[in-house]
Enzyme design. Sequence first.
Site, PDB file in Angstrom:
ATOM      1  N   GLY A  68     -51.040 -57.253  76.394  1.00 13.60           N
ATOM      2  CA  GLY A  68     -49.709 -57.695  76.803  1.00 13.60           C
ATOM      3  C   GLY A  68     -49.099 -56.959  78.003  1.00 13.60           C
ATOM      4  N   HIS A 126     -45.809 -54.789  87.153  1.00 16.28           N
ATOM      5  CA  HIS A 126     -44.737 -55.970  87.693  1.00 16.28           C
ATOM      6  C   HIS A 126     -43.546 -55.484  88.198  1.00 16.28           C
ATOM      7  CE1 HIS A 126     -42.119 -56.679  84.376  1.00 16.28           C
ATOM      8  NE2 HIS A 126     -43.206 -56.553  83.722  1.00 16.28           N
ATOM      9  N   CYS A 184     -44.751 -52.667  79.658  1.00 17.44           N
ATOM     10  CA  CYS A 184     -45.281 -52.938  81.066  1.00 17.44           C
ATOM     11  C   CYS A 184     -44.969 -51.857  81.914  1.00 17.44           C
ATOM     12  CB  CYS A 184     -44.685 -54.198  81.528  1.00 17.44           C
ATOM     13  SG  CYS A 184     -45.388 -55.756  80.818  1.00 17.44           S
ATOM     14  N   ASN A 197     -42.869 -51.127  85.038  1.00 13.97           N
ATOM     15  CA  ASN A 197     -41.958 -51.794  85.873  1.00 13.97           C
ATOM     16  C   ASN A 197     -41.757 -51.040  87.359  1.00 13.97           C
ATOM     17  OD1 ASN A 197     -39.390 -52.643  83.440  1.00 13.97           O
ATOM     18  ND2 ASN A 197     -41.494 -53.373  83.593  1.00 13.97           N
TER      19      ASN A 197
END
Length: 382
Positions: free
Chosen positions: A307, A311, A329, A331
């Site tokens: 996952g 980004h 994630c 960022n």
Amino acid sequence: MRSPLGSVVVFVAGLALLASCTSSEQGQAAAGEAAPAKIAFAPADGATEVSVLDPVKITVERGELTEATLTSPAGEPVEGAIAEDKLSWTSAEVLGYGKAYTYAATAVNADGKEQKLEGTFTTLAPAATPRATINPGDNATVGVGMPVSVKFPEGPVEDKAAVEKALTVETSQEVEGSWGWLNDQQVDWRPKEYWPANTEVSVTAKLYGLPYGGGAYGKADLSTQFTIGRNQVVKINTPDHKMNVYRDGQLYLSFPSSNGDDKDPNLNTPNGTVIVMAKEPVGDFSNPRYGYTNVKKKWAVRISNHGEFIHENEENRANIGKVNSSHGCVNLFEADAKRYFDSALIGDPVEVTGSKANFPTTSDVYDWLIPWSQWQTMSAQS
């Protein structure tokens, strides 16, 4: 009147003379005529379950081959050639599964007398011929962490050693590496260290006709040729709130980031070395489990199937470079995400440290999470 004894003597002498004449005539025949040519087939006439890989041979003794053919069930000739000494013919192409082939040969002995022989045999008919895939594909340019993957999506491989022996990796410069079975349906080759930049790689998988076990045989041979690109490695120490990009060991780019939430190991950006797996100009990050749907983010670079992505997330701008607040994630600001996106190749390593959790070995590509000493034990040849 002659005595009976004299008659017997004369009769025996006559038999001896007759026998002597017969032996003399056979001897002259053996000396005056050459023995007939003797033709042999391998596999033998009538053979069944013949391997499709073994060459067919037609040989002759006491003579020379003048003609030899092997014909498929469709009436097409199988490629082959008579040897220069004219003592044998050997096929030069693999055979088809479950087919009956016909061979015929003509040979002459020293007297020029012809001898002909014909026969048939049948090749093995597998219980299954599962397909395989190979990655990277032809002409790809990939990062220095990219493994070679051979997958068998239609079923498990029982005879892993036989399959591994059929796999060859050739490189334009010396690279130490090894095959490792991630599961019964995937074997990867990875180098001990990252690939040297600009290495040319050629991979061959001679799988056709190969027994996988359980009655399954390889469907087709596979091959690929690809290039390792420049050396680019991303390094993220999560407490630093920073993502550094290195080229050839030197700092190339550095971006402020907000990584996975430090307080919750389930939301950490996990420790470990993974690789860039895919790039999407716009990625869908909807996650009903955490109550958000229809979430689109730009310049999404996937680094695992667990996952995690790198980004842009302008909605989290206030925390980027200051606080780790994502759900795993990395960022970045939009402009930085775009710049990194444009620089990245599939197969670039991403090294993460500083988290409370480690990457699980459940992703499609977890080769670099395995220590080299352990990786070597995952080879069927170890």
